[in-house]
Design a protein around this motif. Structure first.
Motif, PDB file in Angstrom:
ATOM      1  N   ARG A  76     -50.929  12.823  -7.800  1.00 13.56           N
ATOM      2  CA  ARG A  76     -51.316  12.596  -9.086  1.00 13.56           C
ATOM      3  C   ARG A  76     -50.231  12.615 -10.156  1.00 13.56           C
ATOM      4  NH1 ARG A  76     -55.298   9.200  -9.844  1.00 13.56           N
ATOM      5  NH2 ARG A  76     -56.150  10.242 -11.847  1.00 13.56           N
ATOM      6  N   SER A  77     -49.272  13.304  -9.888  1.00 10.73           N
ATOM      7  CA  SER A  77     -48.330  13.603 -10.930  1.00 10.73           C
ATOM      8  C   SER A  77     -46.847  13.953 -10.194  1.00 10.73           C
ATOM      9  CB  SER A  77     -48.559  15.018 -11.339  1.00 10.73           C
ATOM     10  OG  SER A  77     -48.485  16.209 -10.500  1.00 10.73           O
ATOM     11  N   PHE A  78     -45.678  13.697 -11.043  1.00 16.88           N
ATOM     12  CA  PHE A  78     -44.495  13.952 -10.441  1.00 16.88           C
ATOM     13  C   PHE A  78     -44.216  15.393  -9.946  1.00 16.88           C
ATOM     14  CE2 PHE A  78     -39.962  15.199 -10.859  1.00 16.88           C
ATOM     15  CZ  PHE A  78     -39.444  14.021 -10.350  1.00 16.88           C
ATOM     16  N   ALA A  79     -44.951  16.375 -10.427  1.00 16.71           N
ATOM     17  CA  ALA A  79     -44.963  17.476  -9.678  1.00 16.71           C
ATOM     18  C   ALA A  79     -45.296  17.606  -8.262  1.00 16.71           C
ATOM     19  CB  ALA A  79     -45.518  18.734 -10.571  1.00 16.71           C
ATOM     20  N   GLU A  80     -46.533  16.951  -8.022  1.00 22.51           N
ATOM     21  CA  GLU A  80     -46.902  16.967  -6.826  1.00 22.51           C
ATOM     22  C   GLU A  80     -46.304  16.082  -5.723  1.00 22.51           C
ATOM     23  OE1 GLU A  80     -50.982  15.430  -6.581  1.00 22.51           O
ATOM     24  OE2 GLU A  80     -51.601  16.885  -7.922  1.00 22.51           O
ATOM     25  N   ILE A  86     -32.503   9.052 -17.871  1.00 25.24           N
ATOM     26  CA  ILE A  86     -33.308   9.128 -16.677  1.00 25.24           C
ATOM     27  C   ILE A  86     -33.883  10.757 -16.350  1.00 25.24           C
ATOM     28  CG2 ILE A  86     -33.476   8.737 -14.275  1.00 25.24           C
ATOM     29  CD1 ILE A  86     -31.046   6.747 -14.721  1.00 25.24           C
ATOM     30  N   THR A  87     -32.970  11.685 -16.488  1.00 23.48           N
ATOM     31  CA  THR A  87     -33.635  13.051 -15.996  1.00 23.48           C
ATOM     32  C   THR A  87     -34.574  13.358 -16.853  1.00 23.48           C
ATOM     33  OG1 THR A  87     -31.144  13.540 -15.237  1.00 23.48           O
ATOM     34  CG2 THR A  87     -32.459  15.396 -15.968  1.00 23.48           C
ATOM     35  N   PHE A  88     -34.689  12.961 -18.054  1.00 23.81           N
ATOM     36  CA  PHE A  88     -35.378  13.598 -19.009  1.00 23.81           C
ATOM     37  C   PHE A  88     -36.710  12.859 -19.062  1.00 23.81           C
ATOM     38  CE2 PHE A  88     -31.139  13.820 -21.303  1.00 23.81           C
ATOM     39  CZ  PHE A  88     -31.245  15.145 -21.586  1.00 23.81           C
ATOM     40  N   GLU A  89     -36.762  11.404 -18.683  1.00 25.83           N
ATOM     41  CA  GLU A  89     -38.120  10.786 -18.687  1.00 25.83           C
ATOM     42  C   GLU A  89     -38.858  10.486 -17.462  1.00 25.83           C
ATOM     43  OE1 GLU A  89     -36.745   7.894 -22.560  1.00 25.83           O
ATOM     44  OE2 GLU A  89     -37.277   7.131 -20.702  1.00 25.83           O
ATOM     45  N   ALA A  90     -38.125  10.798 -16.300  1.00 25.32           N
ATOM     46  CA  ALA A  90     -38.727  10.617 -15.075  1.00 25.32           C
ATOM     47  C   ALA A  90     -40.055  11.212 -14.654  1.00 25.32           C
ATOM     48  CB  ALA A  90     -37.757  10.954 -13.815  1.00 25.32           C
ATOM     49  N   PHE A 134     -34.433  14.112  -7.942  1.00 29.03           N
ATOM     50  CA  PHE A 134     -35.689  15.059  -8.235  1.00 29.03           C
ATOM     51  C   PHE A 134     -35.555  16.517  -8.606  1.00 29.03           C
ATOM     52  CE2 PHE A 134     -38.914  12.060  -5.862  1.00 29.03           C
ATOM     53  CZ  PHE A 134     -38.530  10.762  -6.704  1.00 29.03           C
ATOM     54  N   ASP A 135     -34.785  17.076  -8.055  1.00 27.94           N
ATOM     55  CA  ASP A 135     -34.567  18.435  -8.245  1.00 27.94           C
ATOM     56  C   ASP A 135     -34.202  18.886  -9.816  1.00 27.94           C
ATOM     57  OD1 ASP A 135     -35.267  19.353  -5.861  1.00 27.94           O
ATOM     58  OD2 ASP A 135     -33.374  19.877  -5.182  1.00 27.94           O
ATOM     59  N   ARG A 136     -33.405  17.781 -10.415  1.00 29.00           N
ATOM     60  CA  ARG A 136     -32.851  18.050 -11.778  1.00 29.00           C
ATOM     61  C   ARG A 136     -34.071  17.472 -12.512  1.00 29.00           C
ATOM     62  NH1 ARG A 136     -28.628  14.847  -9.883  1.00 29.00           N
ATOM     63  NH2 ARG A 136     -29.346  12.926 -10.722  1.00 29.00           N
ATOM     64  N   GLU A 137     -34.887  16.692 -12.292  1.00 27.53           N
ATOM     65  CA  GLU A 137     -35.916  16.022 -13.191  1.00 27.53           C
ATOM     66  C   GLU A 137     -37.334  16.893 -13.284  1.00 27.53           C
ATOM     67  OE1 GLU A 137     -34.108  11.466 -11.914  1.00 27.53           O
ATOM     68  OE2 GLU A 137     -35.850  12.357 -11.006  1.00 27.53           O
ATOM     69  N   ILE A 138     -37.365  17.601 -12.071  1.00 23.69           N
ATOM     70  CA  ILE A 138     -38.579  18.559 -12.408  1.00 23.69           C
ATOM     71  C   ILE A 138     -38.465  19.819 -13.301  1.00 23.69           C
ATOM     72  CG2 ILE A 138     -37.744  20.098 -10.429  1.00 23.69           C
ATOM     73  CD1 ILE A 138     -41.560  18.879 -11.041  1.00 23.69           C
ATOM     74  N   GLU A 139     -37.103  19.765 -13.651  1.00 26.44           N
ATOM     75  CA  GLU A 139     -36.929  21.061 -14.695  1.00 26.44           C
ATOM     76  C   GLU A 139     -37.441  20.525 -15.852  1.00 26.44           C
ATOM     77  OE1 GLU A 139     -35.785  23.988 -13.842  1.00 26.44           O
ATOM     78  OE2 GLU A 139     -36.179  23.331 -11.789  1.00 26.44           O
ATOM     79  N   VAL A 140     -37.436  19.274 -16.159  1.00 24.24           N
ATOM     80  CA  VAL A 140     -37.859  18.722 -17.822  1.00 24.24           C
ATOM     81  C   VAL A 140     -39.570  18.461 -17.348  1.00 24.24           C
ATOM     82  CG1 VAL A 140     -37.483  16.997 -19.427  1.00 24.24           C
ATOM     83  CG2 VAL A 140     -35.627  17.761 -17.915  1.00 24.24           C
ATOM     84  N   GLY A 141     -40.184  19.217 -18.238  1.00 23.04           N
ATOM     85  CA  GLY A 141     -41.688  19.091 -18.142  1.00 23.04           C
ATOM     86  C   GLY A 141     -42.057  17.591 -18.787  1.00 23.04           C
ATOM     87  N   PRO A 142     -43.293  17.043 -18.401  1.00 23.32           N
ATOM     88  CA  PRO A 142     -43.670  15.843 -18.932  1.00 23.32           C
ATOM     89  C   PRO A 142     -43.934  15.717 -20.462  1.00 23.32           C
ATOM     90  CG  PRO A 142     -45.449  16.809 -17.576  1.00 23.32           C
ATOM     91  CD  PRO A 142     -44.044  17.559 -17.510  1.00 23.32           C
ATOM     92  N   ASP A 143     -44.136  16.947 -20.972  1.00 23.27           N
ATOM     93  CA  ASP A 143     -44.428  17.178 -22.336  1.00 23.27           C
ATOM     94  C   ASP A 143     -43.412  17.596 -23.123  1.00 23.27           C
ATOM     95  OD1 ASP A 143     -47.091  15.985 -21.783  1.00 23.27           O
ATOM     96  OD2 ASP A 143     -47.448  17.977 -20.897  1.00 23.27           O
ATOM     97  N   GLY A 144     -43.483  17.279 -24.388  1.00 20.89           N
ATOM     98  CA  GLY A 144     -42.443  18.061 -25.331  1.00 20.89           C
ATOM     99  C   GLY A 144     -41.265  17.592 -25.563  1.00 20.89           C
ATOM    100  N   LEU A 145     -40.996  16.189 -25.082  1.00 17.75           N
ATOM    101  CA  LEU A 145     -39.628  15.673 -25.188  1.00 17.75           C
ATOM    102  C   LEU A 145     -39.222  15.378 -26.620  1.00 17.75           C
ATOM    103  CD1 LEU A 145     -39.606  12.839 -22.385  1.00 17.75           C
ATOM    104  CD2 LEU A 145     -38.284  15.022 -22.308  1.00 17.75           C
ATOM    105  N   GLU A 146     -40.164  15.253 -27.508  1.00 15.15           N
ATOM    106  CA  GLU A 146     -39.915  14.916 -29.109  1.00 15.15           C
ATOM    107  C   GLU A 146     -38.908  16.374 -29.535  1.00 15.15           C
ATOM    108  OE1 GLU A 146     -43.837  16.870 -28.816  1.00 15.15           O
ATOM    109  OE2 GLU A 146     -42.758  15.114 -27.780  1.00 15.15           O
TER     110      GLU A 146
END
Length: 473
Positions: free
Chosen positions: A334-338, A312-316, A353-365
């Protein structure tokens, strides 16, 4: 000719009984929807003030009158069934708020797939159920409606995040509701409000049009007062059906000759096991034996593996951003950051949310921790299947929570739901009784796409134990 005998009050009927009463003109669609709206008026904002609902469909009675005026000889499978949807499931005529004031006026452009299939089957969307903001907590509290109250003890929580839909079923507003489950969000409130639910195998039910938390783990699922009603609910929305349908399996199963593994401890994140819940679990094991099943006691999976396989923390961030970007020009952000920057959510959601914002939406691979979590999921699946094969098990049973619902505002311990969400395997929760008048549930975990077998096991257990009693409203 004498008029047909009056039916029992609509809120007491199962889906099969409602269908029969409608087909035999003992109830009209208007009768059913009026009864549901009266229950909401009596219990949601007055009386026990359960706060299960965010929005009530203002056109529900008009839809009911239209169905009465234009009904054919053959009724569709869910004709006039009033349904509550968790308010993260899109509806084209009602707002989808996610529990947050930020979305209070936002109406999606189209129905979620789940919503569309329910309408096609003849159901009436009675309204949208309360939830923890954006399904990001399990406290049973939203920014819009505050704390939901447990119909069995109004000072207690209903859990979350699908607390509103679970409460709507428990309190008799509707016979069927739909929520979502990423980290226990169906099974926790079902256990705390003494209703049945199934978390389907991931992918069996479409997530299209549902606000996501983490698509690797997300799934919608039904809630009802009986195993057969939940099986019927799944039948209405699932992408694949067994030959005879899920409801047939719920009504015709047996525990005779089945093998069930029971885990008594070691699955909860924190909190001491409650002796009353443990006694109910032991009674459930004895009931399973009495009904012909062989019971094998099992240790819990490796705690580090179980705890290290959630994504969850990685994909949210990635998945909510994808949903918002596809939602059309009127969506508030328009985004999780907003969304994170808005602050329009409870402190409980903020913790996530404070944990999840630290993981960007790109580069999970290339994210080492995320890739390790995915490997852990694979290992947990393999170990679970190996244990089931070695012990020749049909299912693994445990309590959905090893503690009863806590007082509102107290952190809930004892939650046992991670095994299903972190493997993607299906699990069904069914009431197993009460400790100090507070509900608890037996959860049965099965192999992927073993929903028919789980319905057989849970249906047989329910028929022969009849543990559920209505709340004292």
């Amino acid at each position: 000719m004498a008029p047909p005998a009056a039916a029992a009050p609509p809120h007491t009927l199962t889906l099969a009984q409602l269908h029969h009463a409608l087909a035999n003109h003992r109830l009209s669609c208007t009768d059913i929807i009026r009864s549901a709206l009266e229950r909401i008026a009596a219990f949601d904002r007055t009386g026990p003030t359960l706060h299960a609902m965010i929005t009530v469909n203002p056109d529900a009675m008009a839809e009911a009158r239209d169905k009465d005026a234009h009904r054919g000889a053959a009724l569709p499978p869910a004709h006039c069934v009033p349904v509550v949807l968790k308010d993260n499931i899109d509806t084209a005529e009602l707002p989808t708020t996610g529990g947050s004031p930020l979305f209070v006026d936002w109406v999606p452009r189209e129905d979620a797939t789940v919503t569309a299939r329910l309408r096609q089957a003849g159901a009436i969307i009675l309204g949208k159920g309360n939830l923890d903001d954006f399904a990001a907590a399990v406290y049973g509290v939203s920014s819009l409606e505050g704390a939901m109250r447990n119909p069995y003890a109004t000072e207690r929580t209903v859990g979350g995040s699908s607390g509103g839909p679970a409460t709507a079923v428990s309190a008799g507003y509707v016979p069927l509701a739909f929520g979502t489950d990423t980290g226990g969000s169906l099974r926790i409130p079902a256990a705390f409000t003494s209703v049945v639910t199934v978390r389907p195998t991931v992918g069996l039910v479409s997530r299209a049009g549902t606000m996501p938390r983490a698509l690797t783990q997300d799934t919608p699922g039904p809630l009802g007062r009986t195993v057969a009603d939940v099986a019927t609910g799944l039948q209405l929305v699932a992408g694949v059906l067994p030959e005879r349908g899920y409801a047939w399996h719920a009504r015709h199963g047996s525990l005779h000759g089945k093998r069930i593994g029971i885990v008594r401890s070691g699955l909860s994140l924190f909190g001491e096991d409650d002796p009353g819940v443990l006694a109910l679990l032991d009674r459930a094991a004895a009931d399973l034996r009495r009904l012909g099943a062989a019971v094998v006691f099992l240790p819990a999976p490796d705690r580090d593996l179980l705890g290290g396989s959630s994504v969850i923390t990685f994909e949210a961030n990635r998945d909510m951003t994808g949903y918002l970007r596809a939602a059309g020009p009127d969506v508030p952000v328009r985004s999780f950051a907003e969304l994170h920057a808005s602050g329009a959510y409870t402190p409980y959601a903020k913790e996530a949310f404070d944990r999840e914002i630290e993981v960007g939406p790109d580069g999970l691979e290339s994210n080492v921790d995320y890739q390790q979590a995915l490997r852990n999921r694979d290992s947990l699946r393999e170990q679970t299947l190996d244990v089931m094969a070695h012990e020749r098990l049909d299912a693994i049973g445990y309590a959905s929570a090893m503690r009863p619902p806590e007082p509102i505002g107290v952190e809930q311990g004892g939650v046992f739901t991670r095994w299903s969400e972190n493997t993607g395997f299906p699990a069904i929760g069914v009431p197993m009784g009460y400790t100090r008048s507070l509900p608890a549930s037996l959860e049965l975990l099965g192999r992927p796409f073993a929903e028919p077998l789980l319905f057989e096991l849970a249906g047989a257990y329910e028929r022969h134990t009849r543990h559920r009693v209505d709340p004292p409203l």
